[in-house]
Each structure stands twice: as structure tokens, then as C-alpha cells.
Design a protein around this motif. Structure first.
Motif, PDB file in Angstrom:
ATOM      1  N   TYR A 305       0.844  -1.197   0.000  1.00 33.94           N
ATOM      2  CA  TYR A 305       0.000   0.000   0.000  1.00 33.94           C
ATOM      3  C   TYR A 305       0.874   1.239   0.000  1.00 33.94           C
ATOM      4  O   TYR A 305       1.698   1.449   0.901  1.00 33.94           O
ATOM      5  N   PHE A 306       0.738   2.070  -1.022  1.00 33.99           N
ATOM      6  CA  PHE A 306       1.551   3.278  -1.169  1.00 33.99           C
ATOM      7  C   PHE A 306       0.639   4.362  -1.760  1.00 33.99           C
ATOM      8  O   PHE A 306       0.599   4.576  -2.969  1.00 33.99           O
ATOM      9  N   PRO A 307      -0.132   5.043  -0.892  1.00 32.95           N
ATOM     10  CA  PRO A 307      -1.187   5.942  -1.390  1.00 32.95           C
ATOM     11  C   PRO A 307      -0.676   7.311  -1.813  1.00 32.95           C
ATOM     12  O   PRO A 307       0.128   7.937  -1.117  1.00 32.95           O
ATOM     13  N   LEU A 308      -1.162   7.756  -2.928  1.00 30.77           N
ATOM     14  CA  LEU A 308      -0.881   9.098  -3.429  1.00 30.77           C
ATOM     15  C   LEU A 308      -1.270  10.167  -2.415  1.00 30.77           C
ATOM     16  O   LEU A 308      -0.580  11.180  -2.253  1.00 30.77           O
ATOM     17  N   SER A 309      -2.361   9.951  -1.695  1.00 29.78           N
ATOM     18  CA  SER A 309      -2.892  10.951  -0.770  1.00 29.78           C
ATOM     19  C   SER A 309      -1.952  11.272   0.379  1.00 29.78           C
ATOM     20  O   SER A 309      -2.087  12.314   1.019  1.00 29.78           O
ATOM     21  N   GLU A 310      -0.982  10.397   0.671  1.00 27.19           N
ATOM     22  CA  GLU A 310      -0.072  10.620   1.789  1.00 27.19           C
ATOM     23  C   GLU A 310       1.267  11.214   1.358  1.00 27.19           C
ATOM     24  O   GLU A 310       2.152  11.417   2.189  1.00 27.19           O
ATOM     25  N   LEU A 311       1.423  11.507   0.070  1.00 37.40           N
ATOM     26  CA  LEU A 311       2.662  12.095  -0.428  1.00 37.40           C
ATOM     27  C   LEU A 311       2.624  13.608  -0.293  1.00 37.40           C
ATOM     28  O   LEU A 311       1.545  14.213  -0.293  1.00 37.40           O
ATOM     29  N   PRO A 312       3.780  14.278  -0.199  1.00 38.04           N
ATOM     30  CA  PRO A 312       3.806  15.751  -0.093  1.00 38.04           C
ATOM     31  C   PRO A 312       3.181  16.399  -1.325  1.00 38.04           C
ATOM     32  O   PRO A 312       3.267  15.859  -2.437  1.00 38.04           O
ATOM     33  N   THR A 313       2.588  17.562  -1.144  1.00 40.51           N
ATOM     34  CA  THR A 313       1.984  18.271  -2.271  1.00 40.51           C
ATOM     35  C   THR A 313       2.979  19.176  -2.989  1.00 40.51           C
ATOM     36  O   THR A 313       2.751  19.554  -4.132  1.00 40.51           O
ATOM     37  N   ASP A 314       4.075  19.537  -2.330  1.00 46.08           N
ATOM     38  CA  ASP A 314       5.112  20.324  -2.978  1.00 46.08           C
ATOM     39  C   ASP A 314       5.847  19.435  -3.984  1.00 46.08           C
ATOM     40  O   ASP A 314       6.308  18.342  -3.637  1.00 46.08           O
ATOM     41  N   PRO A 315       5.961  19.862  -5.248  1.00 49.61           N
ATOM     42  CA  PRO A 315       6.573  19.009  -6.283  1.00 49.61           C
ATOM     43  C   PRO A 315       7.973  18.526  -5.926  1.00 49.61           C
ATOM     44  O   PRO A 315       8.293  17.341  -6.120  1.00 49.61           O
ATOM     45  N   ALA A 316       8.833  19.416  -5.408  1.00 48.47           N
ATOM     46  CA  ALA A 316      10.199  19.011  -5.068  1.00 48.47           C
ATOM     47  C   ALA A 316      10.191  17.924  -3.999  1.00 48.47           C
ATOM     48  O   ALA A 316      10.908  16.909  -4.102  1.00 48.47           O
ATOM     49  N   ALA A 317       9.372  18.120  -2.966  1.00 49.20           N
ATOM     50  CA  ALA A 317       9.274  17.115  -1.897  1.00 49.20           C
ATOM     51  C   ALA A 317       8.647  15.826  -2.411  1.00 49.20           C
ATOM     52  O   ALA A 317       9.029  14.725  -1.992  1.00 49.20           O
ATOM     53  N   ARG A 318       7.669  15.950  -3.331  1.00 49.77           N
ATOM     54  CA  ARG A 318       7.026  14.764  -3.905  1.00 49.77           C
ATOM     55  C   ARG A 318       8.056  13.891  -4.635  1.00 49.77           C
ATOM     56  O   ARG A 318       8.112  12.672  -4.427  1.00 49.77           O
ATOM     57  N   PHE A 319       8.878  14.505  -5.485  1.00 51.13           N
ATOM     58  CA  PHE A 319       9.876  13.727  -6.220  1.00 51.13           C
ATOM     59  C   PHE A 319      10.943  13.162  -5.293  1.00 51.13           C
ATOM     60  O   PHE A 319      11.444  12.054  -5.513  1.00 51.13           O
ATOM     61  N   THR A 320      11.283  13.905  -4.239  1.00 52.45           N
ATOM     62  CA  THR A 320      12.241  13.386  -3.266  1.00 52.45           C
ATOM     63  C   THR A 320      11.722  12.099  -2.641  1.00 52.45           C
ATOM     64  O   THR A 320      12.436  11.097  -2.547  1.00 52.45           O
ATOM     65  N   ASP A 321      10.463  12.104  -2.224  1.00 56.27           N
ATOM     66  CA  ASP A 321       9.869  10.909  -1.616  1.00 56.27           C
ATOM     67  C   ASP A 321       9.810   9.749  -2.607  1.00 56.27           C
ATOM     68  O   ASP A 321      10.071   8.594  -2.251  1.00 56.27           O
ATOM     69  N   LEU A 322       9.442  10.067  -3.858  1.00 53.29           N
ATOM     70  CA  LEU A 322       9.330   9.012  -4.867  1.00 53.29           C
ATOM     71  C   LEU A 322      10.681   8.348  -5.121  1.00 53.29           C
ATOM     72  O   LEU A 322      10.773   7.115  -5.209  1.00 53.29           O
ATOM     73  N   PHE A 323      11.735   9.150  -5.219  1.00 55.33           N
ATOM     74  CA  PHE A 323      13.048   8.580  -5.520  1.00 55.33           C
ATOM     75  C   PHE A 323      13.720   7.974  -4.287  1.00 55.33           C
ATOM     76  O   PHE A 323      14.659   7.181  -4.418  1.00 55.33           O
ATOM     77  N   ILE A 324      13.267   8.337  -3.100  1.00 58.85           N
ATOM     78  CA  ILE A 324      13.718   7.621  -1.903  1.00 58.85           C
ATOM     79  C   ILE A 324      13.089   6.231  -1.885  1.00 58.85           C
ATOM     80  O   ILE A 324      13.716   5.243  -1.511  1.00 58.85           O
ATOM     81  N   THR A 325      11.835   6.167  -2.306  1.00 59.60           N
ATOM     82  CA  THR A 325      11.119   4.887  -2.331  1.00 59.60           C
ATOM     83  C   THR A 325      11.676   3.964  -3.395  1.00 59.60           C
ATOM     84  O   THR A 325      11.875   2.762  -3.170  1.00 59.60           O
ATOM     85  N   ARG A 326      11.922   4.544  -4.581  1.00 63.29           N
ATOM     86  CA  ARG A 326      12.497   3.791  -5.690  1.00 63.29           C
ATOM     87  C   ARG A 326      13.555   4.646  -6.373  1.00 63.29           C
ATOM     88  O   ARG A 326      13.311   5.828  -6.627  1.00 63.29           O
TER      89      ARG A 326
END
Length: 372
Positions: A305-326
């Protein structure tokens, strides 16, 4: 040819009196249509002192940004003259010299604050008491009118968010329903359709709401709003519910997958649980495509389970989280996790160019972090 006399002020006109706003084509058509049909048009500028201002129509939100002009634009006003009538001449006075215009750019509605504002106000089974005024906790009550006034979104976008986030409106108060209780209500609705022999495309609203209230203590106004979130309530004959099969099946699937955030589940086992939960009538509608943007798949075939709703809304922070995950993503895998921060596909491509780097190998195109 008529002549115009220009009067220059003795002192510099007060700055900040005028602003020029450039309308994008869609908004320009909206204004022209309002003028042609004599219908009111509401344009609202929203934002607190700490926010960048946005302009909202009934349907859309636009960012307001300043664009510096290479040439000054003069704002003039007519000045009365006794001799202007005979010679056809006129005089004007410069009111202000502008060096910038305000540009409107389509924007994603800024609704990320809504979750925080409603934290602690969840509506749950066994916790359905009305929220009373609490002077020691200013956010104990949050109304729909407050959301309209404070959140940077159009009326349509706010209503859509309330539906998508499953927020109840009870006595004008906003109360997010807990995911567990929502899952329970949907399973009860599916069970009642079978027990009452009701067709899902034209089920009796009075019979369903009465059964849920009498047998399971689900308040009628709660079950009514849930049915509107997941279908259409058609008036007449007491009301008929036309269930949105895909929406209900999707939410039931999310309710099962939510328990596998830390411990992945084998895809085949998950699909079987999902089909059993929705019953034989709707088992054929079960598809992982319905859960796009809410899970990750491992090479072992397990789902997390990896929900979009729990990711940051700031684009820079969003991509940081995505690339930390993968460390790298395929375009088709990362796209579902960008839909809420990009206005359209073109905007999404701009974000990928800014925050990610495209790398091609034997397996195709991958996106990796641009900065590390």
C-alpha cells in the motif's frame, strides 16, 4: 484628425492604484459570455497574507503571477475642457505608469490544508457524537463556509475534493469519515442489495437506508451521502440509487490493501480477498487498474500500500519521496503519483523534466533523480 492633449502630473501618481490583468482564452470567453447573456460572473481572489494569491472562477483555479513589461503602459483618464466641443479635441491626464501585468496560469487547487484542518474530527463507528464548541481547541469545529472562504480552490474543485476525500457534511460541519467505517458501510450496502433483492442500478434508497439504520445503527444522512459518493441518487418513487460499480469495487479494494502498508501481500491472494469482499455479482469488475496510484509492485509479485494521498503536495518534496522509495521509475509507473500536482499532461512533463532525468537502457526509458 482629432487631437488629444496629454497632461503630465506635477508629481508621480500614487503607485498601486491600478493593475492590468491578462485573461487566458478560456476565462476571456467566460467573461464575454457573461456580458452577452447578462448572467452574473463571480471571480474571487483567495489567499492569506502568507499565500501566493490565486483567482478562482466557479470551476477553476488560476495562479496570479507578475510579468515585468519592457515598455511602460500609461493609464489615462479624460479631463473636462470648455473648448473641446468645437474643435473635437480632448484632454487626458496620466493616472499611473505601469511596468508589469498580472498573468493568470491554470493551477492545481490548493486543498492540502484540508486534511490537517479536519484532523481529529473523524466520524467513526462508536464515535459519532456531534462536535461541541470547545474554546480551548479552535479547530474543534470546521464548517463548509470556512472551507469556501479559506481554501484556495473553486467551488467545483472544493465540492469534488470533499467527495473524493469522503468528507461528510453534517449540520454544515465537515467530518471526514474514517476509512474503516467507510469500508464497513460499503460492505453493508453490498450485502443489503443481495438480502433485499435490489438491483444495483436501481436500488430503493428508503429500503437501504432503513436497513442500515435499524440493523446496523448507521445514520440515514450518513448512508445517503455515502451513496451519493459512490453512485447517483435519482429522485422519484422515494429515491433510487444507481451504484457506480467501479467506484465501490475500488474503495473496497483500498480498504483491504490499506492493511498492507508495512507487510506486502501476494497479488493473487489480494485479488481473491477482494473478489470475496465484493461478492460474485461484482467480482468480474475487480482489477488492479482501479487502484492505480495507491500501490507498488515488487518483483516477487507482492503488493504494498503506497497511497498518493499521503505524499507531499510540494513538487520538489514529492519527487524526493518518490526517488527515496524507488531509485528509478518507468513513466507509466510514476505518472499516477503526479496527477494531483499537475494541471495536465503537459504540466506533468514539465515536472519530470525539472526534477527527473530520463535514462534509456535495454528495458526502455526510466526516470531517476536529477539531483542526489
Amino acid at each position: 484628425m482629432p487631437q488629444v492633449g496629454v497632461q503630465f502630473p506635477c508629481s508621480q501618481p500614487d503607485a498601486g492604484t491600478y493593475r492590468l490583468l491578462e485573461l487566458p482564452p478560456d476565462l476571456c470567453k467566460l467573461v464575454e459570455s457573461s456580458l452577452d447573456t447578462y448572467t452574473p460572473l463571480n471571480l474571487t481572489i483567495k489567499g492569506s497574507t502568507d499565500d501566493d494569491a490565486v483567482l478562482c472562477t466557479a470551476e477553476k483555479t488560476y495562479n496570479i503571477r507578475s510579468v515585468v513589461l519592457s515598455n511602460s503602459v500609461l493609464v489615462i483618464a479624460p479631463v473636462g475642457s470648455e473648448d473641446a466641443g468645437e474643435a473635437g479635441d480632448s484632454n487626458v491626464s496620466i493616472q499611473e505608469s505601469l511596468h508589469e501585468i498580472l498573468e493568470l496560469v491554470p493551477a492545481v487547487p490548493k486543498l492540502h490544508r484540508l486534511t490537517g484542518l479536519l484532523r481529529g474530527l473523524e466520524w467513526d463507528d462508536g464515535n459519532e457524537v456531534e462536535v461541541e464548541e470547545d474554546h480551548d481547541q479552535r479547530r474543534r469545529r470546521y464548517t463548509y463556509a470556512q472551507a469556501q472562504s479559506e481554501l484556495q480552490a473553486s467551488e467545483h474543485e472544493l465540492a469534488r475534493a470533499i467527495k473524493d476525500k469522503h468528507i461528510l457534511i453534517l449540520n454544515n460541519l465537515l467530518r471526514p469519515i474514517s476509512p474503516t467505517y467507510l469500508h464497513t458501510i460499503l460492505e453493508l450496502l453490498l450485502a443489503q442489495l443481495v438480502s433485499l433483492s435490489q438491483p444495483h442500478h436501481a436500488a430503493s434508497v428508503p429500503e437501504l437506508t432503513s436497513a442500515l439504520e435499524q440493523d446496523h445503527e448507521v445514520r440515514r444522512e450518513v448512508s445517503m451521502q455515502v451513496m451519493r459518493w459512490f453512485g447517483e441518487v435519482v429522485e422519484g418513487g422515494g429515491g433510487l440509487w444507481r451504484m457506480d460499480v467501479g467506484a465501490v469495487v475500488r474503495q473496497v479494494g483500498l480498504g483491504i490493501l490499506r492493511h498492507h502498508k508495512e507487510e506486502p501481500i501476494v497479488e493473487d491472494i489480494f485479488i481473491k480477498k477482494w473478489q470475496d469482499a465484493v461478492g460474485d455479482t461484482f467480482s468480474s469488475s475487480v482489477s488492479l487498474d482501479l487502484l492505480s496510484g495507491n500501490y507498488l509492485t515488487a518483483l516477487s509479485g507482492r503488493l504494498t500500500y503506497f497511497p498518493l494521498s499521503e505524499l507531499p503536495t510540494d513538487p520538489a518534496a514529492r519527487f524526493t519521496d518518490l526517488f527515496i522509495t524507488r531509485a528509478r521509475w518507468r513513466a507509466e509507473d510514476v505518472t499516477p503519483f503526479l496527477i494531483d500536482i499537475a494541471v495536465d499532461a503537459k504540466d506533468r512533463e514539465k515536472l519530470l523534466l525539472k526534477y527527473a532525468r530520463a535514462v534509456t537502457d535495454n528495458e526502455g526509458v526510466w526516470y531517476t533523480a536529477r539531483t542526489r
